[in-house]
Design a protein around this motif. Structure first.
Motif, PDB file in Angstrom:
ATOM      1  N   GLY A 107       1.044  -1.112  -0.105  1.00 40.52           N
ATOM      2  CA  GLY A 107       0.066   0.265  -0.292  1.00 40.52           C
ATOM      3  C   GLY A 107       0.989   1.087  -0.145  1.00 40.52           C
ATOM      4  O   GLY A 107       2.292   1.184   0.559  1.00 40.52           O
ATOM      5  N   GLY A 108       0.079   2.660  -0.319  1.00 38.91           N
ATOM      6  CA  GLY A 108       1.093   3.707  -0.541  1.00 38.91           C
ATOM      7  C   GLY A 108       1.970   3.190  -2.380  1.00 38.91           C
ATOM      8  O   GLY A 108       1.613   3.299  -3.133  1.00 38.91           O
ATOM      9  N   TYR A 109       3.043   3.891  -1.228  1.00 40.19           N
ATOM     10  CA  TYR A 109       4.145   4.011  -1.940  1.00 40.19           C
ATOM     11  C   TYR A 109       5.646   2.589  -2.293  1.00 40.19           C
ATOM     12  O   TYR A 109       5.909   2.680  -1.661  1.00 40.19           O
ATOM     13  N   PHE A 110       5.107   1.373  -2.935  1.00 39.61           N
ATOM     14  CA  PHE A 110       6.015   0.369  -2.956  1.00 39.61           C
ATOM     15  C   PHE A 110       7.285   0.632  -4.169  1.00 39.61           C
ATOM     16  O   PHE A 110       6.634   0.888  -5.247  1.00 39.61           O
ATOM     17  N   PRO A 111       8.369   0.727  -3.280  1.00 37.04           N
ATOM     18  CA  PRO A 111       9.538   1.205  -3.754  1.00 37.04           C
ATOM     19  C   PRO A 111       9.918   1.088  -5.425  1.00 37.04           C
ATOM     20  O   PRO A 111       9.658   0.080  -6.077  1.00 37.04           O
ATOM     21  N   LEU A 112       9.332   2.027  -6.639  1.00 35.22           N
ATOM     22  CA  LEU A 112      10.030   1.954  -7.835  1.00 35.22           C
ATOM     23  C   LEU A 112       9.091   0.735  -8.820  1.00 35.22           C
ATOM     24  O   LEU A 112       9.498   0.313  -9.178  1.00 35.22           O
ATOM     25  N   THR A 113       7.800   0.817  -8.042  1.00 33.16           N
ATOM     26  CA  THR A 113       6.499  -0.686  -8.927  1.00 33.16           C
ATOM     27  C   THR A 113       6.300   0.056  -9.913  1.00 33.16           C
ATOM     28  O   THR A 113       5.682  -0.426 -11.454  1.00 33.16           O
ATOM     29  N   LEU A 114       5.603   1.262 -10.274  1.00 31.75           N
ATOM     30  CA  LEU A 114       5.020   2.176 -10.751  1.00 31.75           C
ATOM     31  C   LEU A 114       5.831   3.155 -11.500  1.00 31.75           C
ATOM     32  O   LEU A 114       6.413   3.749 -10.803  1.00 31.75           O
ATOM     33  N   TYR A 127      -4.354  -7.189 -13.974  1.00 34.17           N
ATOM     34  CA  TYR A 127      -3.471  -8.105 -13.713  1.00 34.17           C
ATOM     35  C   TYR A 127      -4.871  -8.762 -12.339  1.00 34.17           C
ATOM     36  O   TYR A 127      -3.454  -9.616 -11.624  1.00 34.17           O
ATOM     37  N   GLY A 128      -5.580  -9.489 -12.028  1.00 38.95           N
ATOM     38  CA  GLY A 128      -5.356  -9.973 -10.615  1.00 38.95           C
ATOM     39  C   GLY A 128      -5.554  -8.773  -8.962  1.00 38.95           C
ATOM     40  O   GLY A 128      -6.094  -9.731  -8.562  1.00 38.95           O
ATOM     41  N   LEU A 129      -4.874  -7.854  -8.757  1.00 36.50           N
ATOM     42  CA  LEU A 129      -4.236  -7.339  -8.321  1.00 36.50           C
ATOM     43  C   LEU A 129      -6.017  -7.688  -6.480  1.00 36.50           C
ATOM     44  O   LEU A 129      -6.078  -6.994  -5.773  1.00 36.50           O
ATOM     45  N   ASP A 130      -7.417  -6.337  -7.477  1.00 38.41           N
ATOM     46  CA  ASP A 130      -8.279  -5.891  -7.228  1.00 38.41           C
ATOM     47  C   ASP A 130      -8.901  -7.703  -6.271  1.00 38.41           C
ATOM     48  O   ASP A 130      -9.356  -7.455  -5.289  1.00 38.41           O
ATOM     49  N   GLU A 131      -8.757  -8.688  -6.676  1.00 43.18           N
ATOM     50  CA  GLU A 131      -9.129  -9.817  -6.136  1.00 43.18           C
ATOM     51  C   GLU A 131      -8.505 -10.271  -4.892  1.00 43.18           C
ATOM     52  O   GLU A 131      -8.730 -10.737  -4.014  1.00 43.18           O
ATOM     53  N   LYS A 322       3.054 -13.898  -4.678  1.00 35.55           N
ATOM     54  CA  LYS A 322       2.288 -13.218  -5.926  1.00 35.55           C
ATOM     55  C   LYS A 322       2.161 -12.060  -6.446  1.00 35.55           C
ATOM     56  O   LYS A 322       1.892 -11.686  -7.606  1.00 35.55           O
ATOM     57  N   VAL A 323       2.193 -11.546  -5.382  1.00 37.87           N
ATOM     58  CA  VAL A 323       1.526 -10.352  -5.663  1.00 37.87           C
ATOM     59  C   VAL A 323       3.059  -9.380  -6.475  1.00 37.87           C
ATOM     60  O   VAL A 323       3.204  -8.546  -7.620  1.00 37.87           O
ATOM     61  N   VAL A 324       3.676 -10.086  -5.878  1.00 41.50           N
ATOM     62  CA  VAL A 324       5.750  -9.326  -6.588  1.00 41.50           C
ATOM     63  C   VAL A 324       5.349  -9.783  -7.944  1.00 41.50           C
ATOM     64  O   VAL A 324       5.945  -9.204  -8.956  1.00 41.50           O
ATOM     65  N   GLU A 325       5.705 -11.184  -8.248  1.00 41.91           N
ATOM     66  CA  GLU A 325       5.356 -11.417 -10.006  1.00 41.91           C
ATOM     67  C   GLU A 325       4.156 -11.265 -10.173  1.00 41.91           C
ATOM     68  O   GLU A 325       4.714 -11.081 -11.414  1.00 41.91           O
ATOM     69  N   ILE A 326       3.507 -10.531  -9.637  1.00 45.79           N
ATOM     70  CA  ILE A 326       2.188 -10.109 -10.723  1.00 45.79           C
ATOM     71  C   ILE A 326       3.039  -8.221 -11.442  1.00 45.79           C
ATOM     72  O   ILE A 326       3.576  -8.139 -11.982  1.00 45.79           O
ATOM     73  N   PHE A 327       3.684  -7.591 -10.110  1.00 44.09           N
ATOM     74  CA  PHE A 327       4.148  -6.620 -10.345  1.00 44.09           C
ATOM     75  C   PHE A 327       5.518  -6.382 -11.486  1.00 44.09           C
ATOM     76  O   PHE A 327       5.525  -5.912 -12.695  1.00 44.09           O
ATOM     77  N   ALA A 332       7.991  -5.562 -17.375  1.00 41.48           N
ATOM     78  CA  ALA A 332       8.141  -6.773 -17.879  1.00 41.48           C
ATOM     79  C   ALA A 332       7.482  -6.270 -19.329  1.00 41.48           C
ATOM     80  O   ALA A 332       7.755  -5.924 -20.541  1.00 41.48           O
ATOM     81  N   ASP A 333       5.769  -6.506 -19.385  1.00 41.62           N
ATOM     82  CA  ASP A 333       4.853  -6.472 -20.212  1.00 41.62           C
ATOM     83  C   ASP A 333       4.685  -4.862 -20.741  1.00 41.62           C
ATOM     84  O   ASP A 333       4.957  -4.733 -21.744  1.00 41.62           O
TER      85      ASP A 333
END
Length: 346
Positions: A107-114, A127-131, A322-327, A332-333
Motif C-alpha cells: 500500500g502507499g508507495y511500494f518502491p519503484l514499482t509503478l 492483472y488480478g490485484l483486485d481479487e 504472488k503480488v511481486v510476481e504480478i508486478f 516486463a509487459d
C-alpha cells in the motif's frame, strides 16, 4: 379499546365518504462516518467531491459524514476503528492505517514499482490485484471497495539534494514501507500526525517529506516550508483505497452499494487528471520549489536496490510472492510494449 374487527368495520363504512390516506412508512436515513488519510486541504480534492456526490444522489436514504486526517482517530488506528465499527468507511492506503494483511506492505508507495498513475487501475482490473485485495480484507472483516492511483512520490526538502549522499541523515516524513526501503540510503524515517508536518518542517524537526508529488506540496502548504523538489520518483503513483466495515457494507441495499462504488470510481478519475496535470504544471510554472535531481547513474543504485527489496518482500509469504510476481510480469509487459508505456531513458 378499538378492536381490529371494529376498526375494519368502521373503516369500511366510511370509505365511501372519507378517503383513506396512504400509510406513512417510517424510513430512517442510513448514516455512515468515513475518515480519510488526508488533511482538510487535500481532502477537498481527494475525497470530498465524491462523498458530496454520493450524499446528493442518495438523499434521505443515506448520508456519509466525512472526516479528515486524525479527526476521529489517528491514521495508524484507522483499520482497527473500522474493523470495530467505530468508523464505517475509510479512504487510505494499507500501509498508513496498519492493516494486518499480507498485502499491507504494497500500500502507499511500494518502491519503484509503478511509472505512471494509470499503472494502478490496470494492475487491479486486468492483472488480478483486485481479487487478491478483496480476499485478504474479507479475512479480517473489511470490504475492499476500490483501488486507485494518487500522485507520484518525490522528496521535498529544506536543503538541496543533488546526490544520494545528500540524503544521509535527513529526517524524512514518509510511509512505513518507503521508510524501510530508504533507510539503506541513510534516510531517517519519521512518523508524525499529518497536521503536524508543516510546523515540524518550519522548526527543523523534519528535513523534508517523501509523501507526495509536487501537487500536494503546493496544496497542503509544504511548498511554503521547503525549498527544493527532487525530480527522481520513489514511485510513479500512490496506491490508495476505499474500504468499509463488512457488516455495514452487507447491510446496504444493492443500489446504494453500487452508488458508493460508482462515486469511488469517479474519485479515482478526478485524481487522474488533477494530479497528472498538476505535477507537470507546477514543475513548469510553480514559483516556490526549485527542482533538483540525482544523476541517473546514481539513481540506478536505488532502482537496483528496489528489485532486491521486492525479492526480500516476496520471500515473506506466498501471497506477497504472488503480488511481486504480478508486478514483475506487468513491468516486463510494459517494457516490451515500448513507447509510450515505457521509455528506456526515463
Amino acid at each position: 379499546m378499538t378492536t381490529r374487527r371494529k376498526f375494519l368495520t368502521t373503516a369500511a363504512a366510511g370509505a365511501a365518504t372519507v378517503p383513506l390516506a396512504a400509510p406513512a412508512i417510517a424510513q430512517s436515513t442510513i448514516k455512515w462516518r468515513m475518515q480519510t488519510y488526508a488533511g482538510s486541504a487535500l481532502a477537498a480534492h481527494v475525497a470530498k467531491p465524491a462523498i458530496d456526490k454520493f450524499n446528493a444522489i442518495a438523499g434521505d436514504r443515506m448520508q456519509i459524514d466525512l472526516y479528515s486526517a486524525d479527526e476521529l482517530v489517528p491514521t495508524n488506528e484507522l483499520f482497527r476503528a473500522m474493523q470495530r465499527g467505530t468508523i464505517d468507511a475509510v479512504q487510505s492506503d494499507d500501509d498508513s492505517m496498519a492493516s494486518p494483511t499480507e498485502v499491507t506492505v504494497f500500500g502507499g508507495y511500494f518502491p519503484l514499482t509503478l511509472r505512471y498513475s494509470l499503472d494502478v487501475p490496470v494492475l487491479f482490473n486486468r492483472y488480478g490485484l483486485d481479487e487478491i485485495w478483496k480476499e485478504e480484507y474479507e479475512k479480517v472483516g473489511i470490504r475492499h471497495v476500490s483501488a486507485g492511483a494518487w500522485d507520484p512520490c518525490n522528496f521535498a526538502t529544506r536543503e538541496p539534494v543533488n546526490s544520494l549522499k545528500d540524503l544521509e541523515g535527513k529526517r524524512i516524513f514518509t510511509f512505513p514501507t518507503a521508510g524501510r526501503f530508504l533507510a539503506q540510503f541513510g534516510v531517517v524515517p519519521v512518523t508524525l500526525p499529518w497536521e503536524d508536518i508543516e510546523v515540524a518542517l518550519q522548526t527543523g524537526e523534519l528535513d523534508g517529506v517523501a509523501w507526495s508529488g509536487i501537487t500536494e506540496d503546493y496544496t497542503v502548504g509544504w511548498a511554503e516550508v521547503t525549498k527544493y523538489f527532487v525530480s527522481n520518483p520513489i514511485s510513479g503513483a500512490w496506491i490508495g483505497h476505499f474500504f468499509a466495515n463488512m457488516d455495514r457494507w452487507n447491510e446496504l441495499p444493492d443500489d446504494l452499494k453500487l452508488l458508493f462504488e460508482v462515486c469511488c470510481e469517479q474519485s479515482h478519475y478526478y485524481r487522474q487528471h488533477w494530479y497528472w496535470g498538476g505535477e507537470a504544471y507546477l514543475r513548469v510554472h510553480g514559483d516556490k520549489l526549485e527542482l533538483t535531481s540525482i544523476p541517473d547513474e546514481e539513481w540506478a543504485q536505488v532502482e537496483d536496490a528496489a528489485e532486491k527489496f521486492w525479492d526480500e518482500v516476496a520471500s515473506e509469504s506466498d501471497t506477497k510472492a504472488k503480488v511481486v510476481e504480478i508486478f514483475k510480469q506487468y513491468n516486463a509487459d510494459m517494457r516490451k510494449a515500448g513507447k509510450p508505456y515505457r521509455y528506456e531513458s526515463a
